[in-house]
Design a protein around this motif. Structure first.
Motif, PDB file in Angstrom:
ATOM      1  N   ASP A 133       0.495  -1.163   0.057  1.00 20.38           N
ATOM      2  CA  ASP A 133      -0.210  -0.092  -0.052  1.00 20.38           C
ATOM      3  C   ASP A 133       0.511   1.361   0.019  1.00 20.38           C
ATOM      4  OD1 ASP A 133      -1.546  -1.944   0.504  1.00 20.38           O
ATOM      5  OD2 ASP A 133      -3.373  -0.608   1.194  1.00 20.38           O
ATOM      6  N   GLY A 134       1.484   1.379   0.287  1.00 16.56           N
ATOM      7  CA  GLY A 134       2.928   2.121   0.483  1.00 16.56           C
ATOM      8  C   GLY A 134       3.920   2.237  -0.448  1.00 16.56           C
ATOM      9  N   PHE A 135       4.640   1.500  -0.786  1.00 20.81           N
ATOM     10  CA  PHE A 135       5.341   1.202  -2.127  1.00 20.81           C
ATOM     11  C   PHE A 135       4.954   0.589  -3.369  1.00 20.81           C
ATOM     12  CE2 PHE A 135       7.271   2.537   1.967  1.00 20.81           C
ATOM     13  CZ  PHE A 135       7.953   3.767   2.178  1.00 20.81           C
ATOM     14  N   SER A 136       4.115   0.440  -3.408  1.00 21.72           N
ATOM     15  CA  SER A 136       3.781  -0.149  -5.016  1.00 21.72           C
ATOM     16  C   SER A 136       4.435  -1.094  -4.824  1.00 21.72           C
ATOM     17  CB  SER A 136       3.049   0.375  -5.540  1.00 21.72           C
ATOM     18  OG  SER A 136       2.166   1.332  -5.497  1.00 21.72           O
ATOM     19  N   VAL A 137       4.865  -2.318  -4.050  1.00 23.34           N
ATOM     20  CA  VAL A 137       5.420  -3.608  -4.389  1.00 23.34           C
ATOM     21  C   VAL A 137       4.599  -4.406  -4.829  1.00 23.34           C
ATOM     22  CG1 VAL A 137       6.561  -5.136  -3.798  1.00 23.34           C
ATOM     23  CG2 VAL A 137       6.813  -2.668  -2.599  1.00 23.34           C
ATOM     24  N   PRO A 138       4.976  -5.687  -5.879  1.00 29.21           N
ATOM     25  CA  PRO A 138       3.613  -6.787  -6.414  1.00 29.21           C
ATOM     26  C   PRO A 138       4.065  -7.291  -4.831  1.00 29.21           C
ATOM     27  CG  PRO A 138       5.402  -5.878  -8.406  1.00 29.21           C
ATOM     28  CD  PRO A 138       5.698  -5.303  -7.275  1.00 29.21           C
ATOM     29  N   PHE A 139       2.231  -7.915  -4.951  1.00 31.91           N
ATOM     30  CA  PHE A 139       2.103  -9.065  -3.938  1.00 31.91           C
ATOM     31  C   PHE A 139       3.361 -10.455  -4.255  1.00 31.91           C
ATOM     32  CE2 PHE A 139      -1.790  -7.096  -2.948  1.00 31.91           C
ATOM     33  CZ  PHE A 139      -1.359  -7.283  -1.367  1.00 31.91           C
ATOM     34  N   ASP A 147       8.388 -15.387   2.511  1.00 35.14           N
ATOM     35  CA  ASP A 147       8.509 -16.826   2.359  1.00 35.14           C
ATOM     36  C   ASP A 147       6.657 -17.001   2.705  1.00 35.14           C
ATOM     37  OD1 ASP A 147       9.293 -19.177   1.517  1.00 35.14           O
ATOM     38  OD2 ASP A 147      10.574 -19.547   3.930  1.00 35.14           O
ATOM     39  N   VAL A 148       5.896 -16.794   2.173  1.00 32.97           N
ATOM     40  CA  VAL A 148       4.998 -17.368   1.810  1.00 32.97           C
ATOM     41  C   VAL A 148       4.223 -17.704   0.851  1.00 32.97           C
ATOM     42  CG1 VAL A 148       4.183 -16.655   3.705  1.00 32.97           C
ATOM     43  CG2 VAL A 148       3.523 -14.778   2.637  1.00 32.97           C
ATOM     44  N   SER A 149       2.810 -18.221   0.063  1.00 32.85           N
ATOM     45  CA  SER A 149       2.427 -17.709  -0.954  1.00 32.85           C
ATOM     46  C   SER A 149       1.901 -16.814  -0.750  1.00 32.85           C
ATOM     47  CB  SER A 149       1.016 -18.595  -0.757  1.00 32.85           C
ATOM     48  OG  SER A 149       0.297 -18.214  -0.481  1.00 32.85           O
ATOM     49  N   VAL A 150       1.967 -15.862  -2.649  1.00 28.43           N
ATOM     50  CA  VAL A 150       0.650 -14.675  -2.681  1.00 28.43           C
ATOM     51  C   VAL A 150      -0.555 -14.505  -2.473  1.00 28.43           C
ATOM     52  CG1 VAL A 150       0.120 -13.747  -5.014  1.00 28.43           C
ATOM     53  CG2 VAL A 150       2.337 -15.347  -5.254  1.00 28.43           C
ATOM     54  N   ASP A 151      -1.499 -15.306  -2.251  1.00 28.21           N
ATOM     55  CA  ASP A 151      -2.369 -15.182  -1.268  1.00 28.21           C
ATOM     56  C   ASP A 151      -3.125 -14.951  -0.128  1.00 28.21           C
ATOM     57  OD1 ASP A 151      -4.106 -16.040  -3.300  1.00 28.21           O
ATOM     58  OD2 ASP A 151      -4.356 -17.817  -3.341  1.00 28.21           O
ATOM     59  N   ALA A 152      -1.706 -15.897   0.721  1.00 29.40           N
ATOM     60  CA  ALA A 152      -1.704 -15.506   2.121  1.00 29.40           C
ATOM     61  C   ALA A 152      -0.646 -13.614   2.052  1.00 29.40           C
ATOM     62  CB  ALA A 152      -0.018 -16.809   2.678  1.00 29.40           C
ATOM     63  N   ALA A 153       0.054 -13.421   1.516  1.00 30.25           N
ATOM     64  CA  ALA A 153       0.884 -11.826   1.529  1.00 30.25           C
ATOM     65  C   ALA A 153      -0.386 -10.887   1.120  1.00 30.25           C
ATOM     66  CB  ALA A 153       2.048 -12.230  -0.054  1.00 30.25           C
ATOM     67  N   ARG A 154      -0.973 -11.461   0.318  1.00 33.75           N
ATOM     68  CA  ARG A 154      -2.815 -10.255   0.155  1.00 33.75           C
ATOM     69  C   ARG A 154      -3.300 -10.567   1.708  1.00 33.75           C
ATOM     70  NH1 ARG A 154      -3.043 -12.881  -5.139  1.00 33.75           N
ATOM     71  NH2 ARG A 154      -1.994 -11.270  -7.390  1.00 33.75           N
ATOM     72  N   GLN A 155      -3.744 -11.625   2.385  1.00 35.44           N
ATOM     73  CA  GLN A 155      -4.559 -11.979   3.458  1.00 35.44           C
ATOM     74  C   GLN A 155      -3.425 -11.027   4.547  1.00 35.44           C
ATOM     75  OE1 GLN A 155      -5.098 -15.687   4.281  1.00 35.44           O
ATOM     76  NE2 GLN A 155      -6.107 -15.983   2.234  1.00 35.44           N
ATOM     77  N   LEU A 156      -1.986 -11.270   4.870  1.00 40.47           N
ATOM     78  CA  LEU A 156      -1.324 -10.742   6.004  1.00 40.47           C
ATOM     79  C   LEU A 156      -2.036  -9.134   5.545  1.00 40.47           C
ATOM     80  CD1 LEU A 156       1.445 -12.514   5.096  1.00 40.47           C
ATOM     81  CD2 LEU A 156       0.109 -11.856   7.749  1.00 40.47           C
ATOM     82  N   ALA A 157      -1.980  -8.275   4.264  1.00 40.21           N
ATOM     83  CA  ALA A 157      -2.222  -6.995   4.041  1.00 40.21           C
ATOM     84  C   ALA A 157      -3.950  -5.988   4.140  1.00 40.21           C
ATOM     85  CB  ALA A 157      -1.217  -6.689   2.716  1.00 40.21           C
TER      86      ALA A 157
END
Length: 309
Positions: A133-139, A147-157
């Motif tokens: 959200d702050g620096f537009s880094v892709p998930f 070291d998690v899945s892309v879906d897990a990274a989205r859920q964390l955010a």
């Protein structure tokens, strides 16, 4: 020649890296250390394998900051009292050669109250939210860092985003300063009714002494308790009159907004003196909603001011 060129390229990215590291950690010292470590790693990396220098450095700094966040989380388990971020303190009048971090924290997302809320997140949540959200880094890149899945990274955010909504909406700098000055003037006059009028009904004072310097151990919540606290402190330290530069209380910018620096007073003639401390404020509905008393000497790395005396 190659080394000199690489150093010049790194310096062009330093402001960005410092802003990433500080928002990730809430610590000036940790941010500066992470950025310096990223330079050391760049100096020995295979340049042919780096296709996007800014992205590569952002990833390196983010991983270093994640390690520091996890270490800080462990320290907080035994930390005495409340934990606050390290403030960035600069002069009210801008310098002709301002510190890069002092410039960065003028942005709304670096306000002190916003960093306080970020400190409530888990390290992975903070990294996922700040980077995306702050620096537009892709998930995809965030997932690799954590070291998690892309879906897990989205859920964390997503979880972090919900928590961050608890932070008060930042107000315009002029409104912020007017509300803080109103409180300070009321305290200086010893006018109880004026002090009450300057405080938000949900006002809270949070102190961070790190167990090294005296401050409120628990959050002081509510108008009545805060009125007693601050009028008592004003009388104890004999703070009267307007707050102007050169006095014991010095107007400064704390993370880009009006705050106060109380310079250390040395012990003399039987008086114990008082330590240096930084006061940051949050304003809501035109009144002071949050007062943050940072007095832990280990959290003063963000002072960008000339020493006095």
């Amino acid at each position: 020649m190659v080394a000199a060129l690489l150093a010049d390229l790194f310096e062009t990215h330093r402001p960005h890296l410092v802003s990433v590291a500080y928002r990730l950690t809430g610590s000036v010292s940790d941010a500066e250390d992470a950025v310096q470590e990223s330079w050391l790693r760049l100096a020995v990396a295979r340049q042919s394998e780096i296709h996007d220098l800014r992205a590569w450095l952002t990833t390196v700094v983010s991983r270093l900051c994640l390690d520091r966040l996890r270490s800080a989380a462990v320290r907080r388990e035994t930390y005495p009292g409340q934990w606050l971020p390290e403030p960035v303190v600069s002069a009210v009048t801008p310098s002709s050669t301002p510190d890069p971090l002092a410039v960065v924290v003028r942005k709304q997302e670096f306000r002190f109250a916003a960093l306080v809320v970020l400190d409530t997140l888990t390290p992975p949540q903070r990294v996922a939210f700040v980077l995306h959200d702050g620096f537009s880094v892709p998930f995809t890149e965030i997932a690799d860092i954590l070291d998690v899945s892309v879906d897990a990274a989205r859920q964390l955010a997503t979880r972090a985003r919900k928590a961050v909504t608890a932070a008060p909406e930042p107000v315009a700098d002029a409104e912020h300063e007017a509300a803080v000055r109103q409180l300070l003037s009321a305290l200086a006059a010893g006018d109880i009714e004026a002090v009450v009028a300057a405080l938000h009904p949900d006002v809270r004072t949070v102190g961070d002494g790190g167990g090294k310097v005296s401050t409120a151990v628990n959050v002081v919540a509510g108008v009545d308790k805060n009125v007693r606290l601050w009028l008592g402190l004003w009388r104890r330290f004999q703070l009267t009159g307007d707050v102007t530069p050169g006095r014991e209380l010095e107007p400064v910018l704390v993370n880009g907004q009006f705050g106060i620096l109380a310079r250390a007073v040395p012990a003399r003639d039987g008086d114990a003196g008082s330590p240096q401390r930084v006061y940051a404020f949050t304003v809501r509905d035109g009144r002071v909603w949050g007062v943050y008393d940072v007095v832990n000497p280990d959290k003063m790395a963000g002072l960008r001011l000339s020493p006095v005396g």
